[in-house]
Write an enzyme that holds these catalytic residues in place. Structure first.
Site, mmCIF file in Angstrom:
data_model
loop_
_atom_site.group_PDB
_atom_site.id
_atom_site.type_symbol
_atom_site.label_atom_id
_atom_site.label_comp_id
_atom_site.label_asym_id
_atom_site.label_seq_id
_atom_site.Cartn_x
_atom_site.Cartn_y
_atom_site.Cartn_z
ATOM 1 N N LYS A 198 -6.424 24.515 -2.899
ATOM 2 C CA LYS A 198 -5.306 24.112 -3.750
ATOM 3 C C LYS A 198 -4.181 25.152 -3.670
ATOM 4 O O LYS A 198 -3.014 24.813 -3.466
ATOM 5 C CB LYS A 198 -5.768 23.934 -5.208
ATOM 6 C CG LYS A 198 -6.811 22.839 -5.359
ATOM 7 C CD LYS A 198 -7.161 22.575 -6.801
ATOM 8 C CE LYS A 198 -7.939 23.707 -7.452
ATOM 9 N NZ LYS A 198 -9.265 23.929 -6.852
ATOM 10 N N GLU B 102 -44.471 26.199 -2.254
ATOM 11 C CA GLU B 102 -43.433 25.787 -1.301
ATOM 12 C C GLU B 102 -43.977 24.789 -0.291
ATOM 13 O O GLU B 102 -43.278 23.851 0.101
ATOM 14 C CB GLU B 102 -42.849 27.007 -0.585
ATOM 15 C CG GLU B 102 -42.157 28.027 -1.486
ATOM 16 C CD GLU B 102 -41.114 27.426 -2.418
ATOM 17 O OE1 GLU B 102 -40.576 26.337 -2.120
ATOM 18 O OE2 GLU B 102 -40.864 28.036 -3.477
#
Ligand code: ADP
Ligand code: ZN
Length: 616
Positions: A211, A428
């Site tokens: 921006k 995991e």
């Protein structure tokens, strides 16, 4: 931990407040006064005749004389204070009675009093110096006592080197501001024809997507001056300061017109008025009103000042800001898509020496990265490569850099017990295996038990292409994968750890959204979540809930049902493939990190497309 490629927002930092310094100074002064008084408390005031008598009576020990003022000590230790007539008779008397006399020139008298003022003076000078430092912030002219002056940074046209060439992607945004550039180049041309030009442009989008870059590039293209300020710079504790800063900013801008005023984080001043805890915020409201008044006040003849503001919370802005004549043009600056990411990489790779890299592949593997993230990725990769003493940056360094950006740096010092390690490995491996077995997941990327940032381990998937929506099957698959960690722990250790909290939070959030927003449950296709989030009041305190107590209960039941089904599905899958889970966990304990390609071979699974940045 179960990671789906994401990003971290950067929070703007704030310096120490000048008010504290002022308070410290006042405290210092008050403290000094107390000390000064306590030192001078035990003094007895005596008359001159009493003093003479006392000298004659031989009870005076010593005296300090300064002009006509005298202080001294009696032999019993008491201190006295008096005024004298310095006659010869007095000096003789003092001499005969062997009183120790010291004479000082006039200044000595109120040295203590002066010290206070000297200290205060030094303090004020320090304060002023500090204010100047914090206000100049790298640019602008020096201003003393400029509390009410704007803190805007000024860039003259010849210092702006950014043009649209430096802004990759964002084609729509560039086209949308084309007429503004034309206007800034030749304002008189426009006013002659009576054409209306927007006064304000609002750029919306998440941080780091360019921006500021776009606003500056507009100034660069139009070759006009650029004022840059952050919304939070207007807001101070003193009422009225913000408003006067706005006035000052626009007065300066008009002097330099045609020019651009860029206000970053406009939401800091532009939030909806009149709401929030404890009534309104006078200071912010005044600032906002002043801003609105300034924007209404200038006509195109008066001065071609274009205000460009940026925010990532357009939803909280006061509606008055978006009215015609103010920020009546909103331009979205979104996360870059695949093509834009490749272009952004191209822009920032210009000055980096690379070896055999494939930017298209990197772009594919960085869905969800902002422009700033990509810039950071290149920089990190270059740093890692130069640390390793390479001639050029190779693909594998982009892989390492991506891990680092997404999860934080590796923590090599953390000490794991064997038990912890095994626990994490099974946790995991549970996520990873479900990810691999379910067809509706993003392709598995890698699994690791190397702790990074705040996580002990990660099982990781990456989308192969940019996703703009997800279907029900994909959402369900994500919830199931979330349960993988918990299931891995329960199945092999008969217990569970606190490490599952994040997974459960994620799973619950997805399930709740499915019920309340996507209409993906037996409650039917109804949105139960449309009440706008109030920026000040916590969600639960809002009275805008648009459904009954009974519905609330049914929502809970539906969420429970989704969660329960997903848990059972995950459990069943992992039970069926218990040997694979054990093997993957064992491999993880040995190798700590296992890549997708290895996993497919190890577990004898059909491979899916992935985006690992390997060197060619
Ligand atoms: P925002 O103002 O939206 O927070 P910035 O304009 O400050 O983002 O972007 C930060 C940096 O990221 C820029 O200075 C630039 O280097 C890089 N960047 C972001 N978007 C782009 C883009 N579209 N093209 C090139 N660089 C970009
Ligand atoms: Zn987990």
């Amino acid at each position: 931990m179960n990671k789906n490629n994401g990003f971290r927002p950067k929070l703007p930092g704030r310096g120490p407040n000048a008010l504290w310094l002022l308070l410290a100074l006042v405290g210092l002064g008050v403290g000094y006064l107390f000390w000064y008084n306590s030192v001078n408390r035990e003094v007895e005031s005596v008359s001159f005749s009493k003093l003479l008598t006392a000298i004659e009576a031989d009870t005076v020990d010593s005296m300090i004389v300064q002009g006509q003022h005298a202080q001294g000590k009696f032999k019993d230790g008491k201190v006295f204070d008096t005024y004298i007539v310095p006659t010869n008779q007095l000096w003789d008397s003092l001499k005969t009675h062997k009183v120790d006399v010291e004479i000082y020139p006039m200044e000595k008298e109120s040295w203590g009093g002066y010290a206070f003022f000297i200290l205060l003076f030094i303090g004020i000078m320090l304060f002023v110096f500090y204010m100047r430092q914090s206000q100049n912030g790298g640019g602008g002219s020096s201003k003393i006592f400029s509390v009410g002056k704007s803190k805007a940074r000024f860039f003259s046209p010849n210092t702006i080197t950014v043009t649209f060439k430096d802004v990759a992607g964002n084609q729509e945004a560039k086209e949308d501001v084309q007429d503004i550039i034309e206007f800034l180049k030749r304002p008189e041309h426009f006013s002659r024809l009576g054409a209306k030009i927007p006064r304000g442009v609002l750029l919306t989008g998440a941080p780091g997507n360019g921006k500021t870059l776009i606003a500056k590039a507009v100034a660069g293209e139009a070759n006009c001056p650029f004022f840059s300020i952050s919304g939070s710079d207007f807001v101070e504790v003193f009422v009225g300061v913000g408003a006067s800063r706005v006035r000052d900013l626009f007065a300066q801008a008009r002097r330099h017109s045609p020019c651009i005023v860029f206000i970053d984080e406009i939401d800091a001043v532009g939030r909806q008025r009149g709401i929030g805890m404890g009534g309104g915020n006078d200071e912010r409201e005044q600032t906002l009103n002043q801003l609105l008044a300034e924007m209404d006040g200038f006509s195109t003849e008066q001065g071609a000042v274009i205000v460009i503001a940026a925010t990532n919370r357009p939803d909280v802005l006061d509606k008055a800001l978006l009215r015609p004549g103010r920020f009546d043009r909103t331009i979205e600056v979104p996360y870059p898509d695949l093509t834009s990411r490749e272009e952004i990489l191209n822009v920032h790779i210009r000055n980096v020496k690379c070896k055999d890299i494939d930017l298209h592949k990197i772009a594919q593997g960085t869905a969800g990265f902002s422009g700033a993230d990509l810039e950071n990725l290149i920089n990190e990769a270059a740093l890692l490569a130069s640390k390793a003493g390479e001639e050029g940056v190779m693909m594998k360094y982009f892989e390492l850099a991506r891990d680092k950006i997404l999860l934080g740096a590796e923590r090599k010092t953390i000490i794991f017990t064997e038990k912890d390690k095994a626990m994490t490995a099974h946790h995991e491996a549970g996520h990873a295996l479900l990810n691999l077995l379910l067809p509706d997941t993003d392709p598995f990327h890698k699994v690791t038990i190397v702790p990074r940032g705040r996580t002990l381990g990660v099982s990781w998937s990456l989308p192969i292409r940019d996703k703009y929506s997800q279907n029900k099957e994909e959402l369900v698959a994500r919830i199931i994968v979330c349960f993988g960690g918990l299931l891995g722990e329960r199945m092999f250790f008969n217990t569970q750890t606190s490490g599952c909290s994040n997974d459960l939070e994620q799973a619950t959030k997805i399930a709740r959204t499915m019920v309340c927003r996507y209409g993906m449950s037996d409650l039917g296709p109804i949105d139960y979540d449309s009440s706008q989030e109030n920026p000040y009041v916590g969600r639960d305190m809002q009275n805008g809930r648009e459904f009954s107590e009974r519905t609330a209960q049914r929502i809970d039941e539906e969420v429970e049902k989704i969660m329960g089904d997903c848990y059972r599905k995950g459990e069943q899958l992992l039970q069926e493939h218990r040997d694979k889970l054990a093997l993957l966990a064992k491999t993880l304990i040995e190798k700590e990190t296992v890549q997708a390609a290895e996993v497919y071979v190890l577990l004898d699974l059909p491979p899916r497309e992935t985006h690992v940045f390997e060197s060619k």
